[in-house]
Design a protein around this motif. Structure first.
Motif, PDB file in Angstrom:
ATOM      1  N   THR A 189       0.846  -1.209   0.000  1.00  0.00           N
ATOM      2  CA  THR A 189       0.000   0.000   0.000  1.00  0.00           C
ATOM      3  C   THR A 189       0.875   1.252   0.000  1.00  0.00           C
ATOM      4  N   LEU A 190       1.894   1.236   0.837  1.00  0.00           N
ATOM      5  CA  LEU A 190       2.761   2.411   0.931  1.00  0.00           C
ATOM      6  C   LEU A 190       3.628   2.564  -0.319  1.00  0.00           C
ATOM      7  N   ASP A 191       4.184   1.453  -0.797  1.00  0.00           N
ATOM      8  CA  ASP A 191       5.079   1.516  -1.963  1.00  0.00           C
ATOM      9  C   ASP A 191       4.350   2.034  -3.201  1.00  0.00           C
ATOM     10  N   ASN A 192       3.055   1.746  -3.283  1.00  0.00           N
ATOM     11  CA  ASN A 192       2.305   2.151  -4.478  1.00  0.00           C
ATOM     12  C   ASN A 192       1.982   3.638  -4.519  1.00  0.00           C
ATOM     13  N   SER A 193       2.289   4.356  -3.428  1.00  0.00           N
ATOM     14  CA  SER A 193       1.856   5.757  -3.395  1.00  0.00           C
ATOM     15  C   SER A 193       2.636   6.639  -4.367  1.00  0.00           C
ATOM     16  N   ARG A 194       3.948   6.460  -4.449  1.00  0.00           N
ATOM     17  CA  ARG A 194       4.731   7.219  -5.440  1.00  0.00           C
ATOM     18  C   ARG A 194       5.854   6.313  -5.961  1.00  0.00           C
ATOM     19  N   PRO A 195       6.107   6.324  -7.267  1.00  0.00           N
ATOM     20  CA  PRO A 195       7.016   5.313  -7.804  1.00  0.00           C
ATOM     21  C   PRO A 195       8.501   5.687  -7.912  1.00  0.00           C
TER      22      PRO A 195
END
Ligand code: MRU
Length: 362
Positions: free
Chosen positions: A100-106
């Motif tokens: 969830t956290l990793d998907n916030s900004r790439p």
């Protein structure tokens, strides 16, 4: 380059004047809403990993190291939420929080670096406890270990900022022999983007402490205006002389011999030392090279991604059209199609030197 003395600026160790987030004792993660700066100071509470991921995606908190720190606390809060619901934590649940956290900004690798550190703590704890013990003990010591890890990621970033700022300031003083410098910077790589005094703005602060800054030219940094809203604000708070310029003015200032060096932060650095940073950084590096002006990059080792060889492999975030079409709530263009790449890649050939907390890469 060998070890560098930390006794720069008469041993003064500056503290950040503005901070992007704070974790309170009652487990409230408060994030400063940077979208409202410099005019309003509003703290937004994040209760779990979902709130935190949204705050990162919507750029209430931004800047590579700061989003890593926010993600670490968000990870802890996500685990705590499961614990509060009376469930035993397991690897799948922790992996889901990370995702969830990793998907916030790439683009900024510091984010997944921080959640990876957090996940490792969880993995190790789970590996060393039996099912019976886990049922008896519940998650208490795991939650504590996750909290400690997040705090460590935060406090270590402050240390790293200081160390790389000293490394950078010493190198610049030793290689560019001038009484005072006229500096150009892009985006915001200061206290608001880190857990400490910043990366490129940290170097500028150390130089300023020694009376070596004549002026900092801050690019506006379209479209999100991190330069005008954040960098100009931070430097004014530090009483460091700053002049705001439009992004397209940089080349003219270089042509007029008004810039001694360019210094920027980074969101991801590959094995061959290509650098992803805020859109516009690459153009500045080309201009600097054409005018034979040194171009410096400052970033912690957590921004180095050993999995990638060259810049073309870095995922580049594309953001919404509204960021370009609007300033605040005001529509400033017709509703035309927009391309809004948030970052670009500066190849190593355009970089004079790269500073991290341990050393200089030339
Ligand atoms: O989109 P942002 O504001 O998160 O972009 C930030 C930058 O590009 C910074 O220069 C970089 O993260 C370095 S911060 C120390």
């Amino acid at each position: 380059m060998g070890k560098i003395s930390k006794k720069t600026a008469q041993g003064v160790r500056p503290e950040p004047k503005v901070i992007p987030l704070k974790m309170q004792e009652n487990d409230n993660l408060l994030i400063l809403d940077q979208r409202l700066l410099p005019h309003k100071t509003v703290w937004v509470e994040c209760k779990d990993e979902i709130d935190t991921a949204r705050a990162i995606k919507d750029m209430l908190v931004r800047g590579a190291p700061a989003i890593g720190i926010a993600a670490a606390y968000g990870f802890y809060l996500g685990a705590k939420k499961i614990d509060k619901a009376g469930k035993l934590l397991n690897l799948a649940a922790l992996q889901k929080i990370k995702k969830t956290l990793d998907n916030s900004r790439p683009t900024a690798v510091n984010l997944s670096w921080a959640t990876e550190c957090m996940l490792k703590v969880g993995e190790q704890w789970l590996r060393h406890i039996s099912v019976a013990e886990h049922q008896k003990e519940k998650n208490t010591s795991l939650i504590l270990e996750l909290f400690n890890e997040a705090v460590e990621i935060h406090t270590e970033d402050a240390e790293r900022c200081y160390d790389m700022s000293v490394v950078g300031a010493e190198y610049i003083k030793n290689t560019l022999k001038k009484k005072k410098y006229r500096i150009l910077t892009h985006c915001n790589a200061g206290s608001l983007a880190t857990g400490g005094i910043g990366t490129s703005l940290g170097v500028i602060r150390m130089l300023h402490l020694e009376g070596k800054v004549e002026n900092v030219f801050a690019d506006e940094t379209r479209p999100y205006l991190q330069g005008s809203r954040l960098t100009a604000y931070e430097l004014m708070k530090e009483k460091i002389p700053v002049t705001l310029i439009t992004d397209s003015m940089a080349g003219f200032l270089m042509q007029k011999d008004m810039i001694d060096f360019v210094i920027v932060g980074a969101d991801r650095i590959t094995r061959r030392h290509d650098v992803a940073n805020k859109i516009g950084t690459y153009s500045l590096s080309v201009l600097a090279k054409a005018h034979k002006i040194p171009f410096f990059v400052v970033a912690p080792l957590s921004t180095f991604d050993p999995r990638l060889v060259s810049g073309g492999e870095i995922p580049i975030e594309e953001r919404s059209a509204d960021e370009v079409l609007k300033v605040g709530e005001h529509l400033i263009a017709a509703k035309v199609p927009v391309l809004n790449y948030s970052f670009d890649i500066t190849p190593r050939e355009n970089i004079t030197a790269l500073f991290h907390e341990e050393s200089v890469i030339r």
